[in-house]
Design a protein around this motif. Structure first.
Motif, PDB file in Angstrom:
ATOM      1  N   ASP A  33       0.610  -1.525  -0.325  1.00  0.00           N
ATOM      2  CA  ASP A  33       0.325  -0.378   0.136  1.00  0.00           C
ATOM      3  C   ASP A  33       0.801   1.692   0.096  1.00  0.00           C
ATOM      4  O   ASP A  33       1.401   1.302   1.120  1.00  0.00           O
ATOM      5  N   LEU A  34       0.940   1.911  -1.074  1.00  0.00           N
ATOM      6  CA  LEU A  34       2.037   3.251  -1.358  1.00  0.00           C
ATOM      7  C   LEU A  34       1.545   4.123  -0.249  1.00  0.00           C
ATOM      8  O   LEU A  34       3.171   4.980   0.348  1.00  0.00           O
ATOM      9  N   LYS A  35       0.175   4.447   0.320  1.00  0.00           N
ATOM     10  CA  LYS A  35      -0.118   5.927   0.777  1.00  0.00           C
ATOM     11  C   LYS A  35       0.380   4.970   2.575  1.00  0.00           C
ATOM     12  O   LYS A  35       1.647   5.678   2.981  1.00  0.00           O
ATOM     13  N   GLY A  36       0.490   3.679   3.081  1.00  0.00           N
ATOM     14  CA  GLY A  36       1.120   3.064   3.934  1.00  0.00           C
ATOM     15  C   GLY A  36       2.990   3.122   3.807  1.00  0.00           C
ATOM     16  O   GLY A  36       3.350   3.516   5.046  1.00  0.00           O
ATOM     17  N   VAL A  37       2.726   2.931   2.625  1.00  0.00           N
ATOM     18  CA  VAL A  37       4.812   2.761   2.496  1.00  0.00           C
ATOM     19  C   VAL A  37       5.130   4.711   3.158  1.00  0.00           C
ATOM     20  O   VAL A  37       6.097   4.030   3.916  1.00  0.00           O
ATOM     21  N   VAL A  38       4.015   5.226   2.915  1.00  0.00           N
ATOM     22  CA  VAL A  38       4.984   6.585   3.003  1.00  0.00           C
ATOM     23  C   VAL A  38       4.273   7.395   4.225  1.00  0.00           C
ATOM     24  O   VAL A  38       5.402   8.315   4.864  1.00  0.00           O
ATOM     25  N   GLN A  39       3.374   7.137   4.109  1.00  0.00           N
ATOM     26  CA  GLN A  39       3.082   7.231   6.008  1.00  0.00           C
ATOM     27  C   GLN A  39       3.913   6.481   6.695  1.00  0.00           C
ATOM     28  O   GLN A  39       4.694   7.419   8.264  1.00  0.00           O
ATOM     29  N   ALA A  40       5.053   5.488   7.050  1.00  0.00           N
ATOM     30  CA  ALA A  40       5.604   4.942   7.934  1.00  0.00           C
ATOM     31  C   ALA A  40       6.906   5.101   7.242  1.00  0.00           C
ATOM     32  O   ALA A  40       7.760   5.311   8.504  1.00  0.00           O
ATOM     33  N   THR A  41       7.528   5.961   6.351  1.00  0.00           N
ATOM     34  CA  THR A  41       8.065   7.140   5.728  1.00  0.00           C
ATOM     35  C   THR A  41       8.309   7.931   6.654  1.00  0.00           C
ATOM     36  O   THR A  41       9.649   8.277   6.969  1.00  0.00           O
ATOM     37  N   GLY A  42       7.885   8.381   7.005  1.00  0.00           N
ATOM     38  CA  GLY A  42       7.514   9.724   7.553  1.00  0.00           C
ATOM     39  C   GLY A  42       7.627   9.653   9.067  1.00  0.00           C
ATOM     40  O   GLY A  42       8.549  10.121   9.025  1.00  0.00           O
ATOM     41  N   ILE A  43       7.504   8.923   9.026  1.00  0.00           N
ATOM     42  CA  ILE A  43       7.719   8.183  10.559  1.00  0.00           C
ATOM     43  C   ILE A  43       9.454   7.768  11.374  1.00  0.00           C
ATOM     44  O   ILE A  43       9.931   7.953  11.643  1.00  0.00           O
ATOM     45  N   VAL A  44       9.585   5.948  10.449  1.00  0.00           N
ATOM     46  CA  VAL A  44      11.466   6.226   9.795  1.00  0.00           C
ATOM     47  C   VAL A  44      12.072   7.160   9.642  1.00  0.00           C
ATOM     48  O   VAL A  44      12.924   7.299  10.339  1.00  0.00           O
ATOM     49  N   ILE A  45      11.904   8.406   9.161  1.00  0.00           N
ATOM     50  CA  ILE A  45      13.027   9.084   8.714  1.00  0.00           C
ATOM     51  C   ILE A  45      13.491  10.009   9.707  1.00  0.00           C
ATOM     52  O   ILE A  45      14.301  11.101   9.710  1.00  0.00           O
ATOM     53  N   VAL A  46      12.404   9.664  10.984  1.00  0.00           N
ATOM     54  CA  VAL A  46      13.096  10.575  12.154  1.00  0.00           C
ATOM     55  C   VAL A  46      14.747  10.349  12.509  1.00  0.00           C
ATOM     56  O   VAL A  46      15.130  10.524  13.046  1.00  0.00           O
ATOM     57  N   SER A  47      14.147   9.181  12.536  1.00  0.00           N
ATOM     58  CA  SER A  47      15.725   8.159  12.518  1.00  0.00           C
ATOM     59  C   SER A  47      16.734   8.643  12.111  1.00  0.00           C
ATOM     60  O   SER A  47      17.891   8.817  12.469  1.00  0.00           O
ATOM     61  N   TYR A  48      16.673   9.175  11.009  1.00  0.00           N
ATOM     62  CA  TYR A  48      18.543   9.747   9.584  1.00  0.00           C
ATOM     63  C   TYR A  48      18.115  11.125   9.860  1.00  0.00           C
ATOM     64  O   TYR A  48      18.951  11.653  10.544  1.00  0.00           O
ATOM     65  N   LEU A  49      17.033  12.331  11.380  1.00  0.00           N
ATOM     66  CA  LEU A  49      17.176  13.501  11.446  1.00  0.00           C
ATOM     67  C   LEU A  49      19.090  13.885  12.028  1.00  0.00           C
ATOM     68  O   LEU A  49      18.765  14.963  12.004  1.00  0.00           O
TER      69      LEU A  49
END
Length: 444
Positions: free
Chosen positions: A191-207
């Motif tokens: 589900d592209l929307k779900g993956v995009v949503q998860a990416t928005g959360i995961v990306i905090v790990s890179y900050l």
């Protein structure tokens, strides 16, 4: 020795900076957060980490360009100030200080929660105060001590992850688990929307990669090493996150059967047994509380140091210890604030507030790169267009997308924080009758 003649000590190599950045982003972070990423990503956590790494690289390239041009402490604050104007520079730096204040808090809270599971009889406040004191003392002793401690904790995290990877390979060879790509792509649940949503959360790990730029005046060769370390740290930590979560998919391809609260610990138990679970719990306590918290304190103390040196914040924040060459007042202040906030607010509240400042800083930085290197550059070539227009535009767009998806609580708190910063500027400039204070590096 007079305060003006005491300077930050240049002692960090490119390797030191890379390890600092990687430790700041916490290699074992997937062990703590894997369960919370599973549902929105429909199990495709590795895909979310991969997309996040690629997305953050564009902003990383912008940091590298600015680090080469302005090899000074202060990170976004200095880069935007010198690349555009002092007002936007201060607001960008002021915004990112909000995140750097909260980063130690969130790491302390996570560390204390795992610590209580290891030693249930120890009061929560003991963990918080103990971590805050240890981090403050290590920071006061100097960047060399912080760097050595980073290498030590890096080694401990490496042991846990290597043990997990070896255990998984052994299980694969025995046939108790099988190869699959469910963590990267699952046709039945994609589900592209779900993956995009998860990416928005995961990306905090890179900050945390931007924290490397706060050490520019403590690097041996900042014009070359800082930008290189930023890009390398994103690639290395991103690759590690992807590999670890792919292997997790091998062990537990059916993500719906995992307990979100203990998902990765259950995976570790399956491939390594209880000893690996306990080692991982101890590593999480040390990695979040000491590694993440300590380096968060280092980063924000350097930003406060730069602002104090400029005179936009009280000058004592820039006072350096004559023996250890550390901004000791800033370090102690951050230690006190981190401890007080950790004892006052919940992990959920901090989680909702985090990232506003960093993303606001990323937006400003990418604009600064376009302005300084492209718009103001009369001699444009196709490489200039790609490097200083297309790349920062992608970085800006990704940051804006994540910024807009933040919780409303984070946006409101962040805006209030920026208003406070604006009021400080109005006061310091006598309602803009005087220029915004900034440090003249040509005189340093």
């Amino acid at each position: 020795m007079s305060e003006s003649k005491v300077k930050l000590s240049r002692s960090l190599s490119t390797k030191d900076l890379v390890v600092y950045g990687i430790i700041f982003m916490i290699p074992v972070a997937p062990i703590a957060f894997y369960g919370s990423f599973l549902a929105p990503a429909h199990g495709m956590v590795a895909l979310a980490y991969l997309i996040g790494m690629i997305a953050m690289l564009f902003t990383g390239f912008s940091y590298a360009s600015m680090a080469k041009e302005f090899p000074y402490a202060g990170s976004v604050y200095t880069y935007v100030q010198k690349g555009t104007n002092p007002l936007l520079g201060f607001l960008s730096g002021w915004g990112i200080t909000l995140d750097y204040i909260l980063i130690p808090v969130i790491t302390y809270l996570i560390s204390a929660s795992f610590g209580q599971s290891l030693l249930p009889g120890t009061p929560f406040w003991v963990w918080i105060i103990g971590i805050a004191v240890i981090n403050t003392v290590i920071n006061l002793l100097g960047i060399k001590v912080v760097s050595k401690f980073s290498w030590l904790l890096f080694g401990l995290q490496a042991i846990v992850l290597i043990a997990f990877l070896i255990g998984t390979i052994i299980a694969l060879s025995k046939g108790t688990i099988s190869f699959n790509v469910s963590s990267l792509y699952n046709a039945n649940h994609f589900d592209l929307k779900g993956v995009v949503q998860a990416t928005g959360i995961v990306i905090v790990s890179y900050l945390g990669f931007d924290a490397i730029s706060t050490l520019s005046e403590e690097a041996n060769n900042p014009r070359k090493s800082v930008g290189k370390a930023i890009v390398l740290s994103i690639i290395l930590i991103g690759s590690l996150f992807v590999i670890v979560t792919i292997f997790a998919g091998f062990v537990a391809p059916n993500y719906s059967k995992l307990n979100p609260d203990t998902a990765f610990l259950g995976i570790l138990e399956k491939v390594g047994g209880n000893w690996l679970v306990h080692l991982a719990e101890l590593t999480l306590v040390l990695s979040f509380g000491l590694a993440g918290g300590q380096e968060g304190q280092t980063a924000i103390s350097r930003i406060l140091y730069a602002m104090g040196r400029d005179g936009i914040l009280p000058r004592p924040l820039a006072y350096l210890h004559p023996r250890y060459n550390t901004p000791w007042i800033s370090i102690i202040l951050v230690g006190i604030i981190s401890a007080v906030l950790s004892l006052s607010i919940s992990l959920t509240t901090v989680s909702n507030l985090i990232s506003f400042g960093a993303l606001f800083g990323f937006l400003s930085l990418n604009i600064a790169v376009i302005w300084h290197f492209y718009i103001k550059n009369p001699h444009k070539q196709w490489t200039t267009v790609v490097k200083y227009l297309v790349s920062p535009l992608i970085g800006f767009s990704v940051s804006l997308w994540i910024f807009l998806s933040l919780a409303s609580e984070a946006k409101v708190t962040g805006l209030i924080w920026l208003v406070i910063g604006f009021v400080i500027v109005v006061y310091k400039t006598n309602i803009f009758k005087n220029p915004v204070p900034q440090f003249d590096f040509s005189e340093s």
